[in-house]
Design an enzyme around this catalytic site. Sequence first.
Site, PDB file in Angstrom:
ATOM      1  N   GLU A 189      37.567  48.279  10.886  1.00  0.00           N
ATOM      2  CA  GLU A 189      38.134  47.345   9.907  1.00  0.00           C
ATOM      3  C   GLU A 189      37.104  46.322   9.442  1.00  0.00           C
ATOM      4  O   GLU A 189      37.351  45.108   9.429  1.00  0.00           O
ATOM      5  CB  GLU A 189      39.392  46.682  10.482  1.00  0.00           C
ATOM      6  CG  GLU A 189      40.475  47.719  10.732  1.00  0.00           C
ATOM      7  CD  GLU A 189      41.840  47.159  11.094  1.00  0.00           C
ATOM      8  OE1 GLU A 189      41.903  46.088  11.710  1.00  0.00           O
ATOM      9  OE2 GLU A 189      42.847  47.810  10.762  1.00  0.00           O
ATOM     10  N   GLU A 199      44.424  55.135  11.860  1.00  0.00           N
ATOM     11  CA  GLU A 199      45.463  54.276  12.438  1.00  0.00           C
ATOM     12  C   GLU A 199      46.660  54.307  11.516  1.00  0.00           C
ATOM     13  O   GLU A 199      46.520  54.147  10.302  1.00  0.00           O
ATOM     14  CB  GLU A 199      45.006  52.809  12.561  1.00  0.00           C
ATOM     15  CG  GLU A 199      43.990  52.561  13.624  1.00  0.00           C
ATOM     16  CD  GLU A 199      43.666  51.072  13.784  1.00  0.00           C
ATOM     17  OE1 GLU A 199      44.519  50.223  13.480  1.00  0.00           O
ATOM     18  OE2 GLU A 199      42.542  50.787  14.213  1.00  0.00           O
TER      19      GLU A 199
HETATM   20  P1  P53 Z   1      48.514  44.968  15.914  1.00  0.00           P
HETATM   21  C1  P53 Z   1      46.059  43.296  11.178  1.00  0.00           C
HETATM   22  C2  P53 Z   1      46.450  44.044  10.073  1.00  0.00           C
HETATM   23  C3  P53 Z   1      46.144  45.391  10.007  1.00  0.00           C
HETATM   24  C4  P53 Z   1      45.440  45.987  11.048  1.00  0.00           C
HETATM   25  O1  P53 Z   1      47.681  45.815  14.857  1.00  0.00           O
HETATM   26  C5  P53 Z   1      45.060  45.246  12.122  1.00  0.00           C
HETATM   27  C6  P53 Z   1      45.357  43.902  12.202  1.00  0.00           C
HETATM   28  C7  P53 Z   1      44.925  43.087  13.357  1.00  0.00           C
HETATM   29  O2  P53 Z   1      46.043  42.766  14.049  1.00  0.00           O
HETATM   30  O3  P53 Z   1      44.335  45.765  13.121  1.00  0.00           O
HETATM   31  C8  P53 Z   1      44.341  47.124  13.432  1.00  0.00           C
HETATM   32  O4  P53 Z   1      47.959  45.345  17.236  1.00  0.00           O
HETATM   33  C9  P53 Z   1      43.312  47.244  14.534  1.00  0.00           C
HETATM   34  C10 P53 Z   1      43.903  47.556  15.862  1.00  0.00           C
HETATM   35  C11 P53 Z   1      45.293  46.966  15.961  1.00  0.00           C
HETATM   36  C12 P53 Z   1      46.172  47.657  14.943  1.00  0.00           C
HETATM   37  O5  P53 Z   1      45.656  47.480  13.638  1.00  0.00           O
HETATM   38  O6  P53 Z   1      48.253  43.564  15.550  1.00  0.00           O
HETATM   39  O7  P53 Z   1      42.258  48.123  14.234  1.00  0.00           O
HETATM   40  O8  P53 Z   1      43.016  47.080  16.834  1.00  0.00           O
HETATM   41  O9  P53 Z   1      45.848  47.019  17.218  1.00  0.00           O
HETATM   42  C13 P53 Z   1      47.616  47.196  14.960  1.00  0.00           C
HETATM   43  O10 P53 Z   1      49.919  45.382  15.750  1.00  0.00           O
END
Ligand code: P53
Length: 479
Positions: free
Chosen positions: A175, A377
């Site tokens: 990211e 993701e």
């Molecule tokens: P969590 C914010 C918005 C989109 C993706 O996020 C993000 C985040 C950071 O929170 O991060 C990615 O755990 C990231 C992962 C993360 C996942 O999205 O906040 O690459 O490390 O866990 C989900 O629900």
Amino acid sequence: MSFPKDFLWGGATAANQLEGAWNEDGKGDSICDHMRGGSLTKQRVFDAEINDDYYYPSHEAIDFYHRYREDIQLFGEMGFKILRVSIAWSRIFPNGDDATPNEKGLAYYDDLFDECLKYGIEPLVTLSHFEMPFHLVKTYNGFSDRRVIDFFVHYATTVMNRYKDKVKYWLTFNEINFATMPFGALNVLGILPEQSSTDLFGMADRPQERFQALHHVFVASARAVIEGHKINPDFQIGCMLAQMTFYPLTPNPDDLLLVQDWTNIFDNFCGDVHVKGEYPWFMADYFKKIGVEIVFEKEDVTLLKQGTVDFYSFSYYSTNCASAEGGKEMSMGNLMGGVKNPYLEASDWGWQIDPKGLLYTLNYLYDRYQVPLMVVENGLGAVDVVEEDGSIQDDYRIDYLRSHIQMMDAAIEGGVPLLGYTMWGCIDLISAGTGEMKKRYGFIYVDKDNDGTGTLERKKKKSFDWYKQVIASNGSCLE
Ligand code: P53
């Protein structure tokens, strides 16, 4: 059903969110080891000094460091073809600027990759997932110091050499485009906040420093790609962006222009540098407006051009609207995101659910870049309930995943080359945004609470068998 025979089905994780063992076997502390737990309404706080009075979720996480064999066995049982993990940089170089790597750290990932390969699972390795060794933050102010490029390249070439026969798929920076916004300064770039304890969204911003540091990250990524291809010409090395697809809230042309601006700065800037190997034309104007001048060393133009990626990967959870008029309801409070879309439902954490937006995004990205794509993701963070009989009926997660897989199918049918899909948090892990355990994504439940209590026992959720069948049928059986 249009998934190719060799489609890479799997799951995604990051070291700091699941390994734990934060100071074992010679590991140094990384940025995330300094982040307290929070919640949707309480920001995570970063402490320059780790303070025993607070709970730091990464320190134990779900103890994957000691339980990876049983966990990978479960991934194997689901039929994973690919598993996305990150290497904790500070396991390999505890301080980041060490001359020699920590053999115990290297040996750990050797064994982890062997376990994957045993089940026919390809590892997909992120080199940097918000995990810079803290010494580099403290001593060099992260990537704002150009010397950190060399430290990163030393680390990247060390692990690429070591695992060249075990790992084919690599991602450089997770990211990376968060660095285009103030809150990415610490996570992505390792820039130290002015106060010793501060929340990520409350950081004072210094755009000149932030964008110069991002430039160094681009160069570091390009050099890793160049060196990686020398180490093994078969390596497939990708970039990784948090894909933020925006819609105009109304047909007001001002809304559309705002979408164009945001998309350019937030998505296209980093994507263009990684895939096309140069800064896009619109950045000059943006930099002028915010008073930023990027210093390029003479080799940088060539490095960026030579170090372009083999594929484009991204996280996709939701979409947001943009409105030129103020006073609109936001999708996630003031956290981030954007204006609420009246046509979409949202998760309990305010992330708007938009499978068709994934189809749009895949088409958009392939149209812009003409390189293979990978969704690394995607998933639903939700509260799961363990029933009296011990089962976890996560039909909402199955619905979310099914609808997104259907849209990937449609994209491939339409001609988009999509290499794979790694569902985020295939085993419950620590949330990056909030530091919670209760925001669960997994096919596998982990008995642990927000405050760190729990047995760490693993349990299959209903979605476990569902995903197993999706993979076995190569995406044709989604019921
Ligand atoms: P969590 C914010 C918005 C989109 C993706 O996020 C993000 C985040 C950071 O929170 O991060 C990615 O755990 C990231 C992962 C993360 C996942 O999205 O906040 O690459 O490390 O866990 C989900 O629900």
